[in-house]
Design a protein around this motif. Structure first.
Motif, short mmCIF file in Angstrom:
data_model
loop_
_atom_site.label_atom_id
_atom_site.label_comp_id
_atom_site.label_asym_id
_atom_site.label_seq_id
_atom_site.Cartn_x
_atom_site.Cartn_y
_atom_site.Cartn_z
N ASN A 158 0.85 -1.18 0.00
CA ASN A 158 0.00 0.00 0.00
C ASN A 158 0.90 1.24 0.00
O ASN A 158 1.23 1.80 1.04
CB ASN A 158 -0.92 -0.01 1.21
N ASP A 160 2.49 4.72 -2.68
CA ASP A 160 2.43 5.48 -3.93
C ASP A 160 3.64 5.20 -4.82
O ASP A 160 3.73 5.73 -5.93
CB ASP A 160 2.38 6.98 -3.62
N GLU A 162 5.21 3.53 -7.39
CA GLU A 162 4.73 2.68 -8.48
C GLU A 162 5.71 1.56 -8.80
O GLU A 162 5.30 0.45 -9.17
CB GLU A 162 4.46 3.52 -9.73
N SER A 198 -8.82 -1.15 -7.06
CA SER A 198 -9.21 0.10 -7.70
C SER A 198 -8.02 0.99 -8.05
O SER A 198 -7.98 1.58 -9.13
CB SER A 198 -10.17 0.89 -6.79
N HIS A 199 -7.05 1.09 -7.16
CA HIS A 199 -5.97 2.06 -7.34
C HIS A 199 -4.79 1.52 -8.15
O HIS A 199 -3.92 2.30 -8.54
CB HIS A 199 -5.48 2.54 -5.98
N ASP A 200 -4.75 0.20 -8.42
CA ASP A 200 -3.54 -0.34 -9.07
C ASP A 200 -3.83 -1.44 -10.09
O ASP A 200 -2.91 -2.13 -10.52
CB ASP A 200 -2.55 -0.84 -8.01
N THR A 216 -14.23 0.28 -4.71
CA THR A 216 -14.49 1.71 -4.58
C THR A 216 -14.81 2.37 -5.91
O THR A 216 -15.73 3.20 -5.99
CB THR A 216 -13.28 2.41 -3.92
N ASP A 217 -14.10 2.01 -6.96
CA ASP A 217 -14.32 2.64 -8.26
C ASP A 217 -15.65 2.25 -8.88
O ASP A 217 -16.10 2.88 -9.85
CB ASP A 217 -13.18 2.30 -9.22
N ASN A 221 -17.38 4.97 -1.90
CA ASN A 221 -16.84 4.65 -0.59
C ASN A 221 -17.74 3.67 0.15
O ASN A 221 -18.96 3.65 -0.04
CB ASN A 221 -16.66 5.92 0.24
#
Length: 224
Positions: A158, A160, A162, A198-200, A216-217, A221
């Motif tokens: 988890n 940022d 990359e 969702s984020h990756d 989430t996407d 939420n």
């Protein structure tokens, strides 16, 4: 605020035309939101709590394919068996053996993924790469009678960073291929790499993911 169906359309547009399954992670969201996604054509949903899943199943269409994606406590296994298309989060050999025994007792075959732990967080569950490779190379799967191991599942750190995320996904894929490509093991139907949220999820797909778990996407939420 965009609708669930609009969100699904947007996400699907970013997925390859074939070869990647979308699991809509519906945990902590009400049956009404799941029905909206169902109406938009989604059939595969992910839940992480046994009680929540068992409460939702009778409220929703029978052709939904339920994936259990959370940490599965051993005292909940018997309740869960027979209600899922896949348990993605088998994080120990003890849990695997219990799933197999309970599946035999219930007269069903349970499809599972073996959870890999490659992330930096200590709180994550799962086999280390060496532990999972040792399990297969020692042919620990041969005594299973009512469980089909379909592949692996894992999460990236988890962060940022990359490069770190991509390295984690690459490691999950490496372990999968070390097992899947070992002809001496003679595995059949070992074809799933579940990674990416969702984020990756786009990085995960680049690294070979065949299943992405997005909540989430799609639903917004969480509603605790």
């Amino acid at each position: 605020m965009t609708s669930v169906s609009d969100n699904l359309t947007r996400i699907r547009s970013t997925l390859p035309a074939e070869g990647v399954t979308l699991v809509a992670v519906s945990k902590f969201h009400p049956a009404e939101a799941i029905l909206e996604a169902y109406g938009a054509g989604q059939r595969v949903f992910g839940e992480s709590r046994v009680q929540e899943l068992l409460e939702k199943i009778p409220q929703l269409p029978d052709d939904i394919s339920w994936h259990f994606i959370g940490h599965l406590q051993t005292n909940k296994v018997r309740q869960l068996i027979g209600h899922t298309a896949m348990i993605e989060s088998v994080d120990s050999e003890r849990l695997l053996r219990l799933i197999d025994r309970e599946s035999a007792r219930a007269g069903v075959v349970t499809r599972v993924l073996m959870q890999l732990h490659v992330a930096q967080e200590e709180t994550k569950f799962g086999f280390t790469p060496d532990e999972l490779l040792d399990f297969f190379r020692s042919r620990g799967f041969e005594s299973l009678t009512n469980t089909h191991i379909c592949g692996v599942m894992g999460m990236a750190s988890n962060t940022d960073d990359e490069a770190r995320v991509r390295a984690d996904f690459a490691e999950i894929a490496r372990v999968f291929h070390a097992i899947a490509d070992d002809e001496a093991l003679g595995l059949r139907g070992f074809d799933t790499i579940s990674m990416g949220m969702s984020h990756d999820y786009l990085q995960a797909i680049d690294c070979g993911s065949t299943t992405v778990r997005i909540g989430t996407d799609i639903f917004g939420n969480r509603q605790y």
